[in-house]
Design an enzyme around this catalytic site. Structure first.
Site, short mmCIF file in Angstrom:
data_model
loop_
_atom_site.label_atom_id
_atom_site.label_comp_id
_atom_site.label_asym_id
_atom_site.label_seq_id
_atom_site.Cartn_x
_atom_site.Cartn_y
_atom_site.Cartn_z
N GLU A 138 -31.13 122.42 19.58
CA GLU A 138 -32.68 122.66 20.02
C GLU A 138 -32.64 121.94 21.53
OE1 GLU A 138 -33.62 125.19 18.43
OE2 GLU A 138 -35.46 124.76 17.52
N THR A 141 -39.02 128.98 25.74
CA THR A 141 -39.58 127.56 25.38
C THR A 141 -39.82 126.80 26.24
OG1 THR A 141 -38.42 127.99 23.05
CG2 THR A 141 -39.43 125.82 23.55
P1 ADP Z 1 -36.44 130.75 20.05
O1 ADP Z 1 -37.61 129.97 19.85
O2 ADP Z 1 -36.62 132.04 19.78
O3 ADP Z 1 -35.27 130.11 19.28
P2 ADP Z 1 -35.81 129.50 22.69
O4 ADP Z 1 -36.18 129.58 23.84
O5 ADP Z 1 -35.89 128.08 21.88
O6 ADP Z 1 -35.92 130.65 21.70
O7 ADP Z 1 -34.02 129.52 22.52
C1 ADP Z 1 -33.27 130.52 23.28
C2 ADP Z 1 -32.35 129.98 24.12
O8 ADP Z 1 -31.50 129.27 23.46
C3 ADP Z 1 -31.76 130.93 25.04
O9 ADP Z 1 -31.74 130.65 26.42
C4 ADP Z 1 -30.77 131.40 24.52
O10 ADP Z 1 -29.65 131.68 25.39
C5 ADP Z 1 -30.02 129.63 24.16
N1 ADP Z 1 -29.04 130.29 22.86
C6 ADP Z 1 -27.98 129.41 23.20
N2 ADP Z 1 -27.24 129.68 21.84
C7 ADP Z 1 -28.22 130.59 21.04
C8 ADP Z 1 -28.09 130.90 19.80
N3 ADP Z 1 -26.96 131.02 19.08
N4 ADP Z 1 -29.01 131.71 19.38
C9 ADP Z 1 -30.18 131.86 19.99
N5 ADP Z 1 -30.16 131.11 21.23
C10 ADP Z 1 -29.43 130.69 21.90
#
Ligand code: ADP
Length: 306
Positions: A128, A181
């Site tokens: 995260e 986020t």
């Molecule tokens: P969510 O709340 O849907 O998880 P976030 O914005 O917190 O969305 O996270 C998404 C970000 O994390 C994107 O920039 C994405 O490229 C990155 N990321 C890296 N690895 C992963 C993964 N395995 N799954 C999802 N997002 C990923």
């Protein structure tokens, strides 16, 4: 055991009254992952389907979370990680958390379970940190433990699993626009008035009580957010209309899921949730906005081995 296939669930964080401290695990919405030991002493992301995400171990939340776990164990055991995405990144239903939590859950199993589920949370939080710049636990904790989770404190990390009234259903609508986020966090003011803080902790306390007493009415009245929702909801098309429609059609409560753009409606019973779902669907179709829509029970188990 050399490999493990798992279901890594989506989660709804914040739940209006619990910014950064409350989350719930969904049942039929989530990714699949396959983790396999390799003899290369390397953590590799070998396959990603459903989404374009980084293959570099240090840029993928699954890679980062597994690395943190293996470093703590002091082993150089290698792993191949396949991620089959059903949850869109940046949707606000814990896409990154599903990958981080799923990866550490499976690696822990394949290593003979050196850690408890709770002990896995800090490793998943490293994922995260990569995704959003903030190592929050309100998605990874419910993904790992299932049900409703409360982050009592971050330092030291103390997480409580809360009971789940059986009739609860969640409708999640994801408008197909991406809100990172990081960007959504930037909108939040760092200071809160005492008046708003008082109302928020009143609602959070009442929400927890409602879970224990299965008081659906109180639960609905507690799903309020005067601090974050007013600033973040501007990123979500027709948020106020959606909220009115959901409540009018019988939802107990309605708010932003995580950092958005997904919104959630908490409902009592399957029938009521279906009615709310249909009304929200009709409204967005009329407005011509693309969306995904889910109806789910609360998943009290968390990650599942397939
Ligand atoms: P969510 O709340 O849907 O998880 P976030 O914005 O917190 O969305 O996270 C998404 C970000 O994390 C994107 O920039 C994405 O490229 C990155 N990321 C890296 N690895 C992963 C993964 N395995 N799954 C999802 N997002 C990923």
């Amino acid at each position: 055991m050399e490999e493990l296939r798992i279901f890594a669930p989506a989660t709804v964080a914040n739940l209006s009254c619990g910014f950064d401290v409350l989350g719930a695990c969904l049942d039929n919405v989530g990714d699949q992952m396959l983790l396999r030991k390799n003899d290369l002493n390397q953590i590799r992301i070998t396959k990603i389907t459903g989404q374009e995400l980084p293959f570099e171990t240090d840029k993928n939340v699954a890679g980062v979370a597994v690395k943190a776990l293996l470093e703590k164990l002091g082993t150089n055991q290698g792993f191949d990680i396949e991620i089959h995405k059903k949850i869109k990144a940046g949707s606000g239903i814990g896409s990154s958390a599903a990958s981080s939590a799923g990866a550490v859950f499976a690696v822990n199993k394949l290593m003979g379970q050196p850690f408890t589920l709770k002990e896995l949370i800090p490793f998943a939080m490293e994922g995260e940190r990569l995704a959003s710049g903030n190592a929050h636990a309100d998605n990874v904790a419910p993904a790992l433990l299932g049900g409703f989770c409360l982050v009592k404190s971050y330092q030291p990390l103390e997480i409580l699993k809360l009971p789940c009234p059986p009739e609860l259903r969640v409708v999640v609508l994801h408008p197909l626009i991406e809100v990172k986020t990081k960007d959504s966090r930037a909108l939040i003011k760092l200071n809160v008035s005492l008046q708003k803080a008082v109302s928020q902790w009143g609602n959070l306390g009442a929400f927890v009580s409602a879970l224990y007493t299965e008081d659906y009415g109180l639960l609905g009245r507690s799903l309020k957010d005067e601090i974050i929702e007013p600033v973040r909801s501007i990123l979500i098309p027709f948020f106020d209309d959606l909220k009115e429609i959901a409540i009018k059609n019988g939802a107990l409560g309605f708010g932003i899921s995580g950092s958005g753009p997904s919104v959630y409606a908490m409902c009592k019973g399957q029938k009521s949730a279906e009615k709310v779902k249909e009304a929200m669907q009709l409204f967005y179709q009329e407005k011509g906005i693309d969306f995904d829509l889910h109806l789910s029970k609360i998943n009290t188990d968390g990650i599942k081995i397939l």
